[in-house]
Design a protein around this motif. Structure first.
Motif, mmCIF file in Angstrom:
data_model
loop_
_atom_site.group_PDB
_atom_site.id
_atom_site.type_symbol
_atom_site.label_atom_id
_atom_site.label_comp_id
_atom_site.label_asym_id
_atom_site.label_seq_id
_atom_site.Cartn_x
_atom_site.Cartn_y
_atom_site.Cartn_z
ATOM 1 N N VAL A 153 8.452 -1.845 -2.024
ATOM 2 C CA VAL A 153 9.457 -1.678 -1.220
ATOM 3 C C VAL A 153 9.168 -0.876 0.330
ATOM 4 C CG1 VAL A 153 11.320 -1.921 -2.885
ATOM 5 C CG2 VAL A 153 10.487 0.384 -2.287
ATOM 6 N N ILE A 154 7.980 0.206 0.223
ATOM 7 C CA ILE A 154 7.760 0.780 1.433
ATOM 8 C C ILE A 154 6.152 1.281 1.421
ATOM 9 C CG2 ILE A 154 8.168 2.857 0.700
ATOM 10 C CD1 ILE A 154 9.522 1.321 3.870
ATOM 11 N N GLU A 155 5.598 1.113 2.381
ATOM 12 C CA GLU A 155 4.207 1.752 2.323
ATOM 13 C C GLU A 155 4.397 3.011 3.323
ATOM 14 O OE1 GLU A 155 0.041 -0.044 1.846
ATOM 15 O OE2 GLU A 155 1.006 -1.126 3.579
ATOM 16 N N LEU A 156 3.915 4.119 2.768
ATOM 17 C CA LEU A 156 3.732 5.465 3.425
ATOM 18 C C LEU A 156 2.695 5.490 4.603
ATOM 19 C CD1 LEU A 156 4.672 7.721 0.462
ATOM 20 C CD2 LEU A 156 6.335 6.199 1.847
ATOM 21 N N THR A 157 3.147 4.823 5.526
ATOM 22 C CA THR A 157 1.900 4.594 6.855
ATOM 23 C C THR A 157 2.422 4.167 7.951
ATOM 24 O OG1 THR A 157 -0.214 3.643 7.475
ATOM 25 C CG2 THR A 157 1.163 2.284 6.017
ATOM 26 N N SER A 158 1.889 3.859 8.922
ATOM 27 C CA SER A 158 2.567 3.293 10.281
ATOM 28 C C SER A 158 1.693 1.903 10.310
ATOM 29 C CB SER A 158 2.295 4.290 11.333
ATOM 30 O OG SER A 158 0.846 4.442 11.702
ATOM 31 N N VAL A 159 0.600 1.693 9.701
ATOM 32 C CA VAL A 159 -0.043 0.589 9.912
ATOM 33 C C VAL A 159 0.613 -0.627 8.809
ATOM 34 C CG1 VAL A 159 -2.166 -0.715 9.970
ATOM 35 C CG2 VAL A 159 -1.925 1.807 10.718
ATOM 36 N N GLN A 160 0.878 -1.633 9.355
ATOM 37 C CA GLN A 160 1.320 -3.018 8.576
ATOM 38 C C GLN A 160 0.498 -3.209 7.541
ATOM 39 O OE1 GLN A 160 4.638 -4.294 7.963
ATOM 40 N NE2 GLN A 160 3.341 -5.278 6.181
ATOM 41 N N ASN A 161 0.506 -3.228 6.380
ATOM 42 C CA ASN A 161 -0.420 -4.024 5.375
ATOM 43 C C ASN A 161 -0.455 -5.591 5.781
ATOM 44 O OD1 ASN A 161 -1.926 -5.202 3.171
ATOM 45 N ND2 ASN A 161 -1.513 -3.330 2.112
ATOM 46 N N MET A 162 -1.865 -6.222 6.073
ATOM 47 C CA MET A 162 -1.700 -7.634 6.317
ATOM 48 C C MET A 162 -1.909 -8.649 5.063
ATOM 49 S SD MET A 162 -1.186 -7.414 9.332
ATOM 50 C CE MET A 162 -1.133 -8.919 9.732
ATOM 51 N N THR A 163 -1.856 -8.037 3.947
ATOM 52 C CA THR A 163 -1.980 -8.667 2.692
ATOM 53 C C THR A 163 -0.449 -8.659 2.235
ATOM 54 O OG1 THR A 163 -4.167 -8.109 2.378
ATOM 55 C CG2 THR A 163 -2.919 -8.885 0.313
ATOM 56 N N TYR A 164 0.222 -7.645 2.123
ATOM 57 C CA TYR A 164 1.658 -7.290 1.815
ATOM 58 C C TYR A 164 2.419 -7.507 2.912
ATOM 59 C CZ TYR A 164 -0.535 -6.612 -2.781
ATOM 60 O OH TYR A 164 -1.169 -6.908 -3.893
ATOM 61 N N THR A 165 2.528 -8.342 3.801
ATOM 62 C CA THR A 165 3.392 -8.478 4.997
ATOM 63 C C THR A 165 4.804 -8.109 4.744
ATOM 64 O OG1 THR A 165 3.272 -10.930 4.959
ATOM 65 C CG2 THR A 165 1.652 -9.774 6.255
#
Length: 321
Positions: free
Chosen positions: A223-235
């Motif tokens: 539901v959320i990644e603790l980052t500012s960079v979008q994960n291109m696998t789990y868009t």
């Protein structure tokens, strides 16, 4: 004359010793290389270590075999690594706990990064919150709403106290003004995955790659990644910065050998693993499981670790951890 003869024999012996060392270095590796993964089999660190070593051994005349030696938040396996003969035939895998949790707590006598030669960083992985399908939660907003409405009731699984995910949970509680029921799990993220599957947990913090199997099966959802960079696998998994919060946490994979390992052996290992890292097979595999490739060789990994420790320890002081 006797002294001259003795001196001559000594020089011959010394020359033979130096020649023997040179030949040994040139022949390295002379036997299969043991790669110690200090977590149980089945977790993210284990999978990445096995994958890259399977490819790296193709560059070497000998095989690389993985040995899982879990315990003491990675210290059990890594102490075995540092106590091994420093000849390049034993390598260990370091994660966040190896670099931060153990040195911070000074909890295991005999453990220390000063006993290692760091070879390279291979990956970096942002922490993420994954929810169980049993929780009824489908988004980051719903997670916050449920936590606010039920203080201390939303069960959030993390690695043991002092670990990266544990620190992330503390930061999230302060950042979001919520109170989770934080439950710690010893061992790899596989234990948290089982708890999510059974409904024992509502949510857990680790990388998306660690939970790729249960995400793919539909038993859990990021539901959320603790980052500012979008994960291109789990868009479909948003970053926490896209929700207006500033938080960057996560783990990594670093390779190390015992202190005193010859430079030639370290260089050979680094070259083999860099070749594996650059391969299309490894890069495409990382993309499939949602892990970020992030190589840093022996010329820069020590400075990076020192900076990471300085910044993280300061944050832990601030949080009283």
């Amino acid at each position: 004359m006797f002294l001259d003869g003795l001196k001559s024999k000594f020089m011959l012996a010394l020359g033979a010793c130096i020649l023997g060392t040179s030949v040994a270095a040139a022949d390295y590796p002379t036997r299969d290389i043991r790669l110690i993964v200090p977590w149980p089999a089945g977790g993210g660190a284990d999978a990445i270590s096995r994958k890259i070593s399977n490819i790296a051994e193709q560059e070497l005349p000998k095989s690389i075999y993985v040995e899982n030696i879990a315990g003491a938040v990675t210290a059990t396996g890594l102490i075995q690594m540092t106590n091994a003969r420093p000849d390049g035939h034993t390598v260990g895998v370091l994660t966040y706990d190896s670099v931060i949790t153990l040195p911070r707590g000074q909890m295991v006598p005999g453990y220390g990064l000063e006993n290692m030669e760091l070879i390279a960083r291979i990956t970096s992985e942002a922490d993420a919150i994954v929810v169980s399908k049993h929780s009824g939660i489908n988004s980051f907003e719903e997670l916050i709403e449920k936590a606010k409405a039920n203080p201390g009731q939303v069960r959030l699984g993390v690695a043991p106290k002092g670990s990266g995910p544990y620190l992330s949970a503390n930061q999230l509680e302060k950042l979001l003004d919520v109170d989770f029921n934080v439950i710690t799990y010893v061992g790899a993220s596989s234990a948290e995955a089982e708890a999510l599957l059974s409904g024992e947990l509502d949510a857990a913090i680790s990388s998306l790659g660690d939970f790729s199997g249960i995400i793919e099966s539909g038993d859990a959802k990021g539901v959320i990644e603790l980052t500012s960079v979008q994960n291109m696998t789990y868009t479909d998994v948003p970053t926490i910065s896209s929700k207006g919060y500033d938080l960057q946490t996560g783990s990594f994979i670093v390779l190390a050998a015992p202190k005193g390992t010859p430079e030639d052996a370290v260089a050979t290992l680094e070259t083999a693993f860099k070749s594996a890292y650059d391969s299309e097979e490894f890069q495409s595999w990382l993309a499939q499981i949602g892990v970020t490739p992030d190589w840093l060789g022996s010329d820069g990994v020590n400075a990076w670790v020192e900076e990471l420790q300085t910044n993280t320890f300061a944050l832990m002081d601030e949080l009283g951890l």
